[in-house]
Scaffold this active site. Structure first.
Site, PDB file in Angstrom:
ATOM      1  N   ASP A 137      35.831  40.644  42.848  1.00 11.47           N
ATOM      2  CA  ASP A 137      34.376  40.437  42.881  1.00 11.47           C
ATOM      3  C   ASP A 137      33.954  39.339  41.901  1.00 11.47           C
ATOM      4  O   ASP A 137      34.636  39.094  40.905  1.00 11.47           O
ATOM      5  CB  ASP A 137      33.683  41.761  42.526  1.00 11.47           C
ATOM      6  CG  ASP A 137      32.222  41.783  42.947  1.00 11.47           C
ATOM      7  OD1 ASP A 137      31.795  40.866  43.680  1.00 11.47           O
ATOM      8  OD2 ASP A 137      31.518  42.714  42.540  1.00 11.47           O
ATOM      9  N   GLY A 138      32.838  38.700  42.205  1.00 11.01           N
ATOM     10  CA  GLY A 138      32.239  37.755  41.260  1.00 11.01           C
ATOM     11  C   GLY A 138      32.437  36.291  41.617  1.00 11.01           C
ATOM     12  O   GLY A 138      32.118  35.425  40.806  1.00 11.01           O
ATOM     13  N   ARG A 140      28.844  34.708  41.735  1.00  9.44           N
ATOM     14  CA  ARG A 140      28.258  34.521  40.401  1.00  9.44           C
ATOM     15  C   ARG A 140      28.983  33.428  39.628  1.00  9.44           C
ATOM     16  O   ARG A 140      28.371  32.641  38.920  1.00  9.44           O
ATOM     17  CB  ARG A 140      28.287  35.839  39.621  1.00  9.44           C
ATOM     18  CG  ARG A 140      27.043  36.652  39.849  1.00  9.44           C
ATOM     19  CD  ARG A 140      27.238  38.072  39.458  1.00  9.44           C
ATOM     20  NE  ARG A 140      28.145  38.749  40.385  1.00  9.44           N
ATOM     21  CZ  ARG A 140      28.742  39.899  40.107  1.00  9.44           C
ATOM     22  NH1 ARG A 140      28.557  40.483  38.962  1.00  9.44           N
ATOM     23  NH2 ARG A 140      29.534  40.457  41.013  1.00  9.44           N
ATOM     24  N   ARG A 169      28.182  28.874  46.548  1.00 13.66           N
ATOM     25  CA  ARG A 169      28.966  30.112  46.515  1.00 13.66           C
ATOM     26  C   ARG A 169      30.362  29.913  47.095  1.00 13.66           C
ATOM     27  O   ARG A 169      31.334  30.460  46.616  1.00 13.66           O
ATOM     28  CB  ARG A 169      28.244  31.206  47.299  1.00 13.66           C
ATOM     29  CG  ARG A 169      26.944  31.665  46.664  1.00 13.66           C
ATOM     30  CD  ARG A 169      26.249  32.677  47.568  1.00 13.66           C
ATOM     31  NE  ARG A 169      27.125  33.814  47.833  1.00 13.66           N
ATOM     32  CZ  ARG A 169      27.255  34.846  47.005  1.00 13.66           C
ATOM     33  NH1 ARG A 169      26.555  34.912  45.901  1.00 13.66           N
ATOM     34  NH2 ARG A 169      28.075  35.835  47.305  1.00 13.66           N
ATOM     35  N   ASN A 205      30.081  42.792  54.465  1.00 11.08           N
ATOM     36  CA  ASN A 205      30.005  41.339  54.234  1.00 11.08           C
ATOM     37  C   ASN A 205      29.560  40.557  55.473  1.00 11.08           C
ATOM     38  O   ASN A 205      29.114  39.418  55.360  1.00 11.08           O
ATOM     39  CB  ASN A 205      31.348  40.772  53.751  1.00 11.08           C
ATOM     40  CG  ASN A 205      31.675  41.093  52.314  1.00 11.08           C
ATOM     41  OD1 ASN A 205      32.834  41.122  51.915  1.00 11.08           O
ATOM     42  ND2 ASN A 205      30.660  41.353  51.506  1.00 11.08           N
TER      43      ASN A 205
HETATM   44  C1  FPP Z   1      33.345  38.882  46.170  1.00  9.71           C
HETATM   45  O1  FPP Z   1      32.592  37.886  45.543  1.00  9.71           O
HETATM   46  C2  FPP Z   1      34.371  38.319  47.004  1.00  9.71           C
HETATM   47  C3  FPP Z   1      34.352  38.302  48.360  1.00  9.71           C
HETATM   48  C4  FPP Z   1      33.260  38.870  49.158  1.00  9.71           C
HETATM   49  C5  FPP Z   1      35.427  37.703  49.143  1.00  9.71           C
HETATM   50  C6  FPP Z   1      36.769  37.650  48.483  1.00  9.71           C
HETATM   51  C7  FPP Z   1      37.435  36.454  49.006  1.00  9.71           C
HETATM   52  C8  FPP Z   1      38.282  35.670  48.307  1.00  9.71           C
HETATM   53  C9  FPP Z   1      38.754  35.993  46.947  1.00  9.71           C
HETATM   54  C10 FPP Z   1      38.792  34.385  48.863  1.00  9.71           C
HETATM   55  C11 FPP Z   1      39.524  34.470  50.150  1.00  9.71           C
HETATM   56  C12 FPP Z   1      40.478  35.577  50.256  1.00  9.71           C
HETATM   57  C13 FPP Z   1      41.804  35.445  50.475  1.00  9.71           C
HETATM   58  C14 FPP Z   1      42.649  36.651  50.665  1.00  9.71           C
HETATM   59  C15 FPP Z   1      42.467  34.146  50.515  1.00  9.71           C
HETATM   60  P1  FPP Z   1      31.033  37.854  45.794  1.00  9.71           P
HETATM   61  O2  FPP Z   1      30.733  36.725  46.693  1.00  9.71           O
HETATM   62  O3  FPP Z   1      30.564  39.184  46.244  1.00  9.71           O
HETATM   63  O4  FPP Z   1      30.546  37.552  44.336  1.00  9.71           O
HETATM   64  P2  FPP Z   1      29.127  37.910  43.742  1.00  9.71           P
HETATM   65  O5  FPP Z   1      29.083  39.418  43.655  1.00  9.71           O
HETATM   66  O6  FPP Z   1      29.166  37.262  42.406  1.00  9.71           O
HETATM   67  O7  FPP Z   1      28.100  37.342  44.665  1.00  9.71           O
END
Ligand code: FPP
Length: 251
Positions: free
Chosen positions: A18-19, A22, A31, A66
């Site tokens: 997560d994150g 941010r 993002r 998502n």
């Molecule tokens: C959370 O950050 C992350 C995700 C929703 C997606 C995770 C994806 C990756 C790490 C990249 C692609 C994956 C692979 C397996 C190559 P967020 O966008 O919810 O962060 P925030 O809470 O700060 O908005």
């Protein structure tokens, strides 16, 4: 680096990455740049987990919820995922890593499913770490699908209610065949499970760090694993019972 006991590593490590958003916003970036950096972290952590000898690594890459993000971000995440899998499959072969996917695959675009199928087929005989990507995954949805499949078996007369044991139920989950996670890491300071592996996390040790996923390093992983090794897992038993060797099953 804090020394780790190679005999007391979690067999199954799960991560809520997560994150990313941010991380990007704090730097006035889009993002998706955060997700791109997050994908680089994925590459590094997969490699390190495999090097350490962790047998199962499960990453929450895209949740059922998502899908409701802006379409541009959803599309960018799908493209990133596809590129990651295509680019990394040769590497997975060299590292003896096997791909696995949990989640509602029927929601995913056809090209993503084809890429996943291809990667799973190519790596199927690998005997090292199992890398499970949770995609379009939600635990409540997974539990509901399992219940519906059991009900269908019962209606067809192939199963009666008394046959439904914990073990049978587990085998109907997307994770059927995988052990439960021993350790869960969530990055970015949020302290919740967010519909991830609700059944499977029953006895999992939880670890939360304020670090955003793109900034999560091998050093941070090491620190988290050292914390795991300092914990006593009691599975509902008392500390004394755990130190008495032998007949724990009599309790
Ligand atoms: C959370 O950050 C992350 C995700 C929703 C997606 C995770 C994806 C990756 C790490 C990249 C692609 C994956 C692979 C397996 C190559 P967020 O966008 O919810 O962060 P925030 O809470 O700060 O908005």
């Amino acid at each position: 680096m804090i020394p780790l006991d190679p005999n007391r590593l979690p067999a199954h490590l799960a991560i809520i990455m997560d994150g990313n958003g941010r991380w990007a916003q704090e730097r006035m970036l889009k993002r998706i740049i955060g997700h791109q950096r997050g994908a680089e972290t994925v590459k590094m952590i997969v490699e390190q987990a495999s090097l350490l000898g962790i047998k199962y690594l499960t990453l929450f890459a895209f949740s059922s919820e998502n899908w409701s993000r802006p379409q541009l971000e959803v599309r960018a995440l799908m493209t990133l995922l596809k590129k990651y899998i295509q680019r990394e499959t040769a590497h997975m072969m060299r590292k003896n890593i096997r791909y696995n996917v949990i989640g509602n695959r029927s929601d995913l675009p056809d090209d993503i499913n084809e890429t996943l199928e291809d990667a799973m087929r190519k790596t199927a005989a690998n005997t090292g770490m199992v890398l499970t990507l949770a995609l379009s995954y939600g635990a409540r949805q997974e539990l509901t699908r399992a219940a519906a499949r059991l009900a269908a078996e019962a209606v067809a007369g192939r199963l009666s209610p008394e046959d439904i044991t914990t073990e049978l139920f587990e085998s109907y989950l997307d994770t059927g065949g995988l052990p439960d996670p021993d350790f869960l890491i969530r990055t970015s300071g949020e302290m919740r499970i967010s519909n991830f592996l609700l059944w499977q996390l029953a006895y999992t040790e939880l670890y939360f760090t304020d670090t955003n996923w793109p900034d999560f390093t091998i050093n941070e992983l090491n620190k988290a694993l050292a914390d795991y090794q300092s914990r006593e897992r009691r599975f509902g038993k008392t500390s004394d019972q755990l130190t008495q060797r032998g007949d724990l099953s009599n309790d």
